[in-house]
Write a protein that holds these residues in place. Structure first.
Motif, PDB file in Angstrom:
ATOM      1  N   GLU A  93       0.821  -1.209   0.000  1.00  0.00           N
ATOM      2  CA  GLU A  93       0.000   0.000   0.000  1.00  0.00           C
ATOM      3  C   GLU A  93       0.858   1.263   0.000  1.00  0.00           C
ATOM      4  N   GLU A  94       2.020   1.202   0.635  1.00  0.00           N
ATOM      5  CA  GLU A  94       2.943   2.345   0.613  1.00  0.00           C
ATOM      6  C   GLU A  94       3.380   2.659  -0.825  1.00  0.00           C
ATOM      7  N   THR A  95       3.633   1.612  -1.586  1.00  0.00           N
ATOM      8  CA  THR A  95       4.051   1.810  -2.975  1.00  0.00           C
ATOM      9  C   THR A  95       2.880   2.279  -3.831  1.00  0.00           C
ATOM     10  N   ILE A  96       1.685   1.796  -3.544  1.00  0.00           N
ATOM     11  CA  ILE A  96       0.499   2.261  -4.270  1.00  0.00           C
ATOM     12  C   ILE A  96       0.264   3.747  -4.018  1.00  0.00           C
ATOM     13  N   ASP A 102       1.507   9.751  -8.875  1.00  0.00           N
ATOM     14  CA  ASP A 102       1.954   9.857 -10.270  1.00  0.00           C
ATOM     15  C   ASP A 102       0.880   9.433 -11.277  1.00  0.00           C
ATOM     16  N   PHE A 103      -0.261   9.030 -10.778  1.00  0.00           N
ATOM     17  CA  PHE A 103      -1.268   8.396 -11.641  1.00  0.00           C
ATOM     18  C   PHE A 103      -1.736   9.306 -12.786  1.00  0.00           C
ATOM     19  N   PRO A 114      -4.278   1.166 -14.299  1.00  0.00           N
ATOM     20  CA  PRO A 114      -5.397   0.960 -13.365  1.00  0.00           C
ATOM     21  C   PRO A 114      -5.438   2.043 -12.287  1.00  0.00           C
ATOM     22  N   PRO A 115      -6.614   2.450 -11.869  1.00  0.00           N
ATOM     23  CA  PRO A 115      -6.717   3.448 -10.797  1.00  0.00           C
ATOM     24  C   PRO A 115      -6.096   2.917  -9.504  1.00  0.00           C
ATOM     25  N   PRO A 116      -5.529   3.784  -8.683  1.00  0.00           N
ATOM     26  CA  PRO A 116      -4.957   3.347  -7.407  1.00  0.00           C
ATOM     27  C   PRO A 116      -5.961   2.608  -6.533  1.00  0.00           C
TER      28      PRO A 116
END
Length: 335
Positions: A93-96, A102-103, A114-116
């Motif tokens: 989740e930290e990486t997400i 940046d999405f 894909p959306p976060p």
């Protein structure tokens, strides 16, 4: 008006004839393709990642960041936190969270990122300890998810790429062996196997029909050998092409300042090469089939492919410049 009535049936016949000819041409193309053995176009590969991110080795952060920058190239169906050590779901989740920052920039280049929120929904906690018995007895949330996704997507293989212990795969296969017909495993062994030998041995000894690339040394080519000139070095590449490029680049730099990314060849295999041919060339390595089972491949021991005493490593590092330059181009999207 009489003249118009006379030519109208002729127009209708001509239209019908043209339609029939188009159908005949289409049927001929399909038949010829089938006779030539042409494979149908395959959609983005279905992928589940099993990772020990957050444990004692920071390179899983590196590999997950790299994966997210290519997330439009895959149909991501699961992100599972696996043993050994202290890695947990929260580290995925930290990486997400960095991906979420940046999405919008990534979306400018492809609507398939894909959306976060979706990535969070497919993030599952797997086993937290290695297998202590000869046969798996538990079924983690991650292993249950793997079974569910394997059963949902029966028309296209589900690639399970394993960056940590193979514990959750062993649990899933033991509890529902039918999923073997639809999953393809690419695992990074070596230290991961040492940390949970019982899970690996359970699969190897009891499921020889499992489609499985077991990469024990080939992955070392990710950071050993190959073109390391100029900005292609393990440290110089990160300094020039990752650091300062978006939240993902900054997270990468904060976790480890040079390339290791020993798990990334499993991603590179799905990015470049023939997914049906582990023995062919791909960015993620080339492997040999052994007598163990009909669908089992491992490191190629040929002397010409050894790098720093690691069998098969040159089948990865020979493409180093190509896959690093491709990745550098994507990191620029985050500026």
């Amino acid at each position: 008006m009489a003249f118009q009535k006379e030519i109208e049936p002729t127009r209708q016949l001509t239209s019908i004839f043209d339609s029939l000819m188009r159908l005949l041409l289409l049927a001929t193309i399909v038949l010829v393709s089938a006779c030539k053995g042409t494979k149908p176009v395959v959609d983005r590969p279905n992928i589940i990642v099993s990772t020990d991110i957050g444990g004692s080795d920071p390179d899983d952060y590196q590999s997950l960041i790299h994966l997210f920058v290519y997330a439009d190239r895959f149909n991501l169906l699961g992100l599972i936190s696996s043993p050994p050590d202290a890695g947990r779901k929260e580290h995925i989740e930290e990486t997400i969270a960095a991906y979420a920052a940046d999405f919008e920039k990534l979306k400018e280049h492809s609507a398939l990122f894909p959306p976060p929120e979706y990535l969070l929904s497919i993030t599952k906690q797997g086993a937290t300890d290695s297998l202590q018995t000869e046969i798996p007895t538990e079924l983690s949330e991650g292993a249950s998810w793997l079974i569910e996704k394997a059963k949902e997507n029966t028309g296209q293989p589900l690639y399970v790429i394993v960056w940590g212990s193979i514990t959750d795969v062993a649990q899933a296969v033991h509890h529902d062996p039918s999923i073997k017909s639809n999953i393809r495993v690419y695992s990074i062994g070596s230290w991961n196997t040492v940390m949970d030998p019982k899970s690996r041995d359970y699969l190897f000894d009891n499921h020889p029909d499992l489609w499985w690339i077991e990469n024990n040394t080939t992955f070392r080519g990710m950071y050993m050998g190959g073109d390391t000139t100029n900005s292609m070095g393990n440290l110089t590449f990160v300094e020039n092409h990752v650091k300062g490029h978006g939240a993902l680049g900054d997270l990468f730099w904060s976790k480890k300042k040079d390339i290791k990314m020993g798990d990334t060849p499993s991603v590179l295999y799905c990015l470049n090469g023939d997914l049906d041919s582990p023995e062919g060339e791909s960015w993620g390595g080339s492997f040999i089939k052994t007598s163990h089972g009909p669908n089992y491949w491992t490191d190629n021991p040929a002397d010409s492919l050894i790098e720093n005493n690691r069998a098969g490593a040159k089948t990865v590092n020979k493409f180093r410049k190509a896959y690093l330059k491709d990745w550098a181009g994507r990191m620029e999207w985050l500026d």
